[in-house]
Design a protein around this motif. Structure first.
Motif, PDB file in Angstrom:
ATOM      1  N   THR A  11       0.837  -1.199   0.000  1.00 58.95           N
ATOM      2  CA  THR A  11       0.000   0.000   0.000  1.00 58.95           C
ATOM      3  C   THR A  11       0.877   1.255   0.000  1.00 58.95           C
ATOM      4  OG1 THR A  11      -0.153  -0.185   2.392  1.00 58.95           O
ATOM      5  CG2 THR A  11      -2.014  -1.013   1.128  1.00 58.95           C
ATOM      6  N   VAL A  44      -0.855   4.285  -1.337  1.00 61.54           N
ATOM      7  CA  VAL A  44      -1.899   4.803  -0.460  1.00 61.54           C
ATOM      8  C   VAL A  44      -1.279   5.634   0.661  1.00 61.54           C
ATOM      9  CG1 VAL A  44      -3.851   4.173   0.995  1.00 61.54           C
ATOM     10  CG2 VAL A  44      -3.312   2.793  -1.010  1.00 61.54           C
ATOM     11  N   SER A  45      -0.189   5.114   1.249  1.00 64.27           N
ATOM     12  CA  SER A  45       0.467   5.848   2.333  1.00 64.27           C
ATOM     13  C   SER A  45       1.059   7.152   1.823  1.00 64.27           C
ATOM     14  CB  SER A  45       1.604   5.011   2.931  1.00 64.27           C
ATOM     15  OG  SER A  45       1.112   3.761   3.307  1.00 64.27           O
ATOM     16  N   ALA A  69      -1.643   9.678   1.444  1.00 62.49           N
ATOM     17  CA  ALA A  69      -2.128  10.190   2.722  1.00 62.49           C
ATOM     18  C   ALA A  69      -1.174  11.235   3.288  1.00 62.49           C
ATOM     19  CB  ALA A  69      -2.324   9.051   3.710  1.00 62.49           C
ATOM     20  N   THR A  70       0.146  10.967   3.186  1.00 62.36           N
ATOM     21  CA  THR A  70       1.128  11.916   3.701  1.00 62.36           C
ATOM     22  C   THR A  70       1.115  13.201   2.879  1.00 62.36           C
ATOM     23  OG1 THR A  70       2.473  10.026   4.282  1.00 62.36           O
ATOM     24  CG2 THR A  70       3.548  12.180   4.319  1.00 62.36           C
ATOM     25  N   GLN A 105     -10.974   8.387   1.419  1.00 61.97           N
ATOM     26  CA  GLN A 105      -9.938   7.592   0.758  1.00 61.97           C
ATOM     27  C   GLN A 105      -9.795   8.111  -0.663  1.00 61.97           C
ATOM     28  OE1 GLN A 105      -9.509   3.469   1.191  1.00 61.97           O
ATOM     29  NE2 GLN A 105     -10.547   3.331   3.166  1.00 61.97           N
ATOM     30  N   ARG A 132      -7.120   3.789  -3.154  1.00 63.97           N
ATOM     31  CA  ARG A 132      -7.241   2.556  -2.374  1.00 63.97           C
ATOM     32  C   ARG A 132      -6.768   1.409  -3.234  1.00 63.97           C
ATOM     33  NH1 ARG A 132     -12.217   3.927  -4.687  1.00 63.97           N
ATOM     34  NH2 ARG A 132     -13.409   2.191  -5.538  1.00 63.97           N
ATOM     35  N   LYS A 133      -6.377   0.324  -2.568  1.00 67.35           N
ATOM     36  CA  LYS A 133      -5.982  -0.863  -3.313  1.00 67.35           C
ATOM     37  C   LYS A 133      -7.193  -1.794  -3.386  1.00 67.35           C
ATOM     38  CE  LYS A 133      -2.729  -2.303  -4.714  1.00 67.35           C
ATOM     39  NZ  LYS A 133      -1.606  -3.008  -4.088  1.00 67.35           N
ATOM     40  N   ILE A 134      -7.523  -2.231  -4.589  1.00 69.17           N
ATOM     41  CA  ILE A 134      -8.611  -3.198  -4.743  1.00 69.17           C
ATOM     42  C   ILE A 134      -8.001  -4.543  -5.133  1.00 69.17           C
ATOM     43  CG2 ILE A 134     -10.741  -3.794  -5.958  1.00 69.17           C
ATOM     44  CD1 ILE A 134     -11.360  -0.989  -6.394  1.00 69.17           C
ATOM     45  N   ASP A 135      -8.382  -5.582  -4.400  1.00 74.14           N
ATOM     46  CA  ASP A 135      -8.004  -6.938  -4.784  1.00 74.14           C
ATOM     47  C   ASP A 135      -9.125  -7.516  -5.625  1.00 74.14           C
ATOM     48  OD1 ASP A 135      -5.491  -7.133  -3.513  1.00 74.14           O
ATOM     49  OD2 ASP A 135      -6.528  -7.277  -1.583  1.00 74.14           O
ATOM     50  N   LEU A 181      -4.853  -3.742  -7.699  1.00 74.55           N
ATOM     51  CA  LEU A 181      -4.552  -2.482  -8.389  1.00 74.55           C
ATOM     52  C   LEU A 181      -4.972  -1.288  -7.533  1.00 74.55           C
ATOM     53  CD1 LEU A 181      -7.582  -1.530  -9.406  1.00 74.55           C
ATOM     54  CD2 LEU A 181      -7.106  -3.076 -11.274  1.00 74.55           C
ATOM     55  N   MET A 222      -6.951   2.120  -7.112  1.00 77.71           N
ATOM     56  CA  MET A 222      -8.128   2.753  -7.730  1.00 77.71           C
ATOM     57  C   MET A 222      -8.262   4.157  -7.147  1.00 77.71           C
ATOM     58  SD  MET A 222     -10.835   2.880  -9.636  1.00 77.71           S
ATOM     59  CE  MET A 222     -10.544   1.337 -10.464  1.00 77.71           C
TER      60      MET A 222
END
Lengths: 401, 125, 240
Positions: free
Chosen positions: C60, C63-64, C67-68, C84, C87-90, C102, C104
């Motif tokens: 992630t 994503v991190s 956020a930062t 969000q 985000r990561k979608i599995d 991936l 999203m």
């Protein structure tokens, strides 16, 4: 018609009723203030179910507001005397419910303080944007219409004003239905049938509200609705309720035919928890079948209170239907990758649950309070009581029976 | 009639404005300007027009992507942040001292960071 | 002409001169800081290409980094009310069990439904294709969230105080990935692209036929998510 002057007791009772309405409004406003101050974190709404309880209330009020004007339209546009006598009350109810519904929608905004921006910035491609013009326009047109009805010198203009209100009302409900109909992304919406479906829903819900208000007004004055009026209006309500049934059936049957929508329909109709319960039990049984029986079954329909009960059930069914449509439609996950199973920290592929919090419920109730108080005060200070020609009604009764 | 009104206004307005300026009994906001003379425009012009400058630039930057112009909210904050808290809001700090005096509500800070040089930390959701 | 205007004008003319002198020579491959005072141009369209074959399921980093960079740091009791931007979608194919992962986020559509439905025009597409929310006129109606096919938008459910000065965001407005517009305007890449340890994300100008991203899209099979909606997304995927 000879009306006895209001008694002292009646006056006290009226203040009690008006005070009750005002208290509901105050509670609704307090709830809105609380939501505005803390943010929507105090509601049950979230990033998946973005529209919740306030929208169920608001859309009911707005749709029913448009439908209640149907009574006036049948009188002014289609020339039915019986309905024409009821046109002023129909117009007042329209304005009152529209005010209640709009107040709820506006107070639920994330930035309700920016109402002026909603008025001054206009995006022509937005259905919401069209509605920003349609709703105030409705107020204006109905106000003028009421004026032509209640001011004797303006009476010649009743017909054109009534016609304008009739057209505007159809546009308005088309706009409300299209808020959902134009949403390409979500399985539940994105259907052209929603616009006519909302129009027919407005007819049924509006008439149901009208019947209840009319009955209460008559009872307040120690009168009962004449048999001929009752028969006419109850039959019309039955037709509308049946028509709503037809449209909802078409909407779901077309969805069931499309393979891509089957999972969604399964969710709403069979295994979606609260939603199938509200759909079959709330809308279909309580809100459609039972009212139709009460209105048409010879033994039942003549019973005292059966029409009012049927009207109440239609309104209950309307709330169930809207809850399933609005909340259920969002609870079902978006198909971002059709045919695939998805999972993420943002609840992709997961069915969402919604539990409305008190503030959002009370805000919605506040909208009803606004409509109630405006109606109660309006019918008290101005002459909205339908004044029928009894001889004419008796004649009608003989023909229909 | 019109002449009378004009004369009245001519007579009264200067007196009103003067008394507003002079007003000894009226409390004034404390405005601390740390970097005097470094502003993008003279003080008088800023006092009168800062809101229009900011609003104009806000739309230019936000909607058109015009960057690096002198009138920028972050530019104001960097220069005017109070020494003690590093912020332009809070009692006696640049924006709020004057705005609370003039009773003009600001909602900039609902979204914008009022502290100069603030570095936000991120938390993975 | 103020000092800054002149500087912008000079820089622009210098740029033109270079292009005239050395056609075909590309001084900068990716983004170039736009001169001060110049608006975003229609001649560019920023986009992203994500190679999902390189994207690891548990990772992630993007994503991190988002956020930062964007100061998404508020604690929200109900995770469904938390913002969000990425985000990561599995994703799993139920027929054969094939799995992949991936990131999203806002797909920066050329025909964005969020912009169409916004009653005030707060949802907007910049000339260079970046889809943004103008929070100055967002009234928080959430109609755009209803309209977005990618669930890319979040509503800010509570008051915020820890914003990044370059990324204003706050209570009662809707927000989404800005493609790190504040970085892109400085000639940098979005934070997620820079943070990806596998180099699975490629950022660039889709309109420039010589950019890496445009060439990759011209040469390999890439996908737009929900291509059936014909939104012409700016974010493309490889390997799904």
């Amino acid at each position: 018609m000879n009306l006895v002057p209001f008694s002292r007791r009646e006056e006290h009772l009226f203040y009690l009723v008006a005070g009750f309405g005002a208290a509901i409004v105050a509670i609704g406003l307090a709830a809105a203030l609380y939501m505005e101050h803390s943010g929507h974190v105090v509601t049950g709404m979230n990033n998946q179910i973005v529209w919740g309880m306030p929208h169920v209330f608001a859309i009911f009020l707005i749709v029913a507001a448009s439908g209640v004007l149907n009574v006036a339209s049948i009188g002014s546009v289609f020339g039915k005397v019986l309905y024409k006598k009821r046109a002023p009350l129909s117009g007042l109810l329209c304005i009152a419910m529209l005010a209640g519904g709009l107040a709820v929608i506006m107070l639920d905004l994330g930035r309700a303080d920016r109402l002026i921006i909603a008025m001054t910035h206009f995006n022509p491609t937005s259905v919401f944007g069209w509605n920003v013009i349609l709703y105030p326009g409705m107020f204006g047109i109905v106000a003028v219409y009421l004026w032509t009805l209640m001011e004797r010198r303006m009476n010649p203009w009743t017909k054109p004003a009534g016609f304008a209100a009739f057209i505007w009302r159809l546009l308005l409900t088309t706009g409300t239905g299209s808020i959902f109909g134009f949403l390409v992304a979500r399985q539940a919406y994105h259907a052209a049938v929603l616009a006519p479906m909302f129009i027919i829903m407005s007819f049924a819900w509006g008439l149901a509200v009208f019947m209840i208000v009319q009955r209460v007004m008559y009872a307040w004055n120690g009168l009962t609705v004449h048999q001929a009026v009752r028969n006419r209006m109850k039959n019309l309500l039955g037709v509308f309720v049946a028509a709503v049934f037809y449209f909802v059936a078409v909407y779901h049957l077309t969805n069931l035919y499309f393979a891509k929508e089957v999972a969604f329909e399964r969710f709403i109709l069979i295994d979606g928890g609260i939603f199938p319960v509200l759909f079959w039990g709330g809308w279909l049984f309580l809100g459609t079948i039972l009212p139709l029986l009460l209105l048409y079954l010879p033994g039942l329909s003549s019973l005292c209170g059966s029409v009012a009960t049927a009207s109440g059930l239609v309104i209950l069914g309307a709330f169930c239907q809207l809850y399933v449509f609005i909340i259920g439609g969002q609870a079902f996950p978006l198909g971002i990758f059709p045919g695939m199973e998805t999972a993420s920290s943002f609840f992709d592929g997961r069915i969402d649950t919604y539990s409305p919090s008190w503030p959002e419920f009370l805000l919605g109730l506040g909208g009803i309070g606004i409509a109630f108080t405006m109606t109660a005060v309006g019918v008290r200070v101005l002459s909205f009581m339908p004044e029928d020609d009894i001889a004419h009604l008796e004649a009608m009764l003989n023909i229909t029976d | 009639m019109r002449r009378a009104v004009t004369l009245f206004l001519l007579g009264v307005l200067p007196w009103l404005t003067f008394s507003a300026w002079a007003g000894d009994g009226v409390p004034k906001p404390t405005i601390v300007i740390a970097n005097e003379g470094k502003c993008i425009a003279p003080t008088e012009e800023m006092r009168r027009n800062h809101m229009d400058m900011l609003k104009h630039q806000r739309d230019e930057t936000m909607r058109k992507g015009v960057r690096g112009k002198p009138a920028s909210l972050n530019g104001c904050i960097e220069c005017h942040a109070g020494k003690s808290t590093g912020s332009v809001i809070g009692k006696d700090h640049f924006c709020e001292s004057c705005h609370s005096y003039a009773a003009v509500k600001l909602d900039c800070w609902d979204c914008h960071q009022p502290k100069a040089g603030f570095k936000a930390a991120g938390v993975k959701p | 002409m103020s000092n800054n205007d002149r500087r912008g004008f000079l820089a622009a003319s210098a740029g033109l001169g270079l292009v005239a002198i050395a056609p075909g020579v590309h001084l900068m491959q990716v983004a170039q800081a736009r001169p001060a005072g110049e608006p975003a141009s229609k001649l560019q369209r920023w986009g992203m290409l994500v190679d999902t074959t390189k994207c690891a399921s548990g990772c992630t980093a993007c994503v991190s980094a988002c956020a930062t960079e964007n100061g998404i740091n508020e604690q929200v009791a109900d995770p469904r009310q938390a913002a969000q931007w990425i985000r990561k979608i599995d994703i799993k194919d139920p027929k054969n069990g094939r799995q992949h992962s991936l990131p999203m986020m806002c797909q920066h559509c050329a025909e964005p439904p969020c912009v169409d439905v916004c009653p005030t025009g707060a949802s907007m597409k910049r000339a260079d294709g970046i889809v943004l929310v103008d929070r100055h006129i967002c009234i928080g109606c959430r109609y755009c969230m209803m309209a977005c096919p990618y669930k890319a938008r979040s509503f800010v459910h509570q008051p915020l105080t820890q914003q990044n000065p370059e990324v204003p965001r706050g209570l009662g407005c809707v927000e989404s990935c800005t493609l790190c517009v504040h970085r892109v305007d400085k000639g940098q890449k979005p934070a997620c692209v820079e943070a990806c340890p596998e180099g699975a994300m490629l950022f660039g100008d889709l309109e420039d036929p010589n950019s890496d991203i445009a060439r990759r899209i011209a040469q390999t099979a890439t996908t737009q998510v929900r291509a059936d909606l014909k939104l012409n997304t700016g974010v493309r995927y490889q390997g799904i």
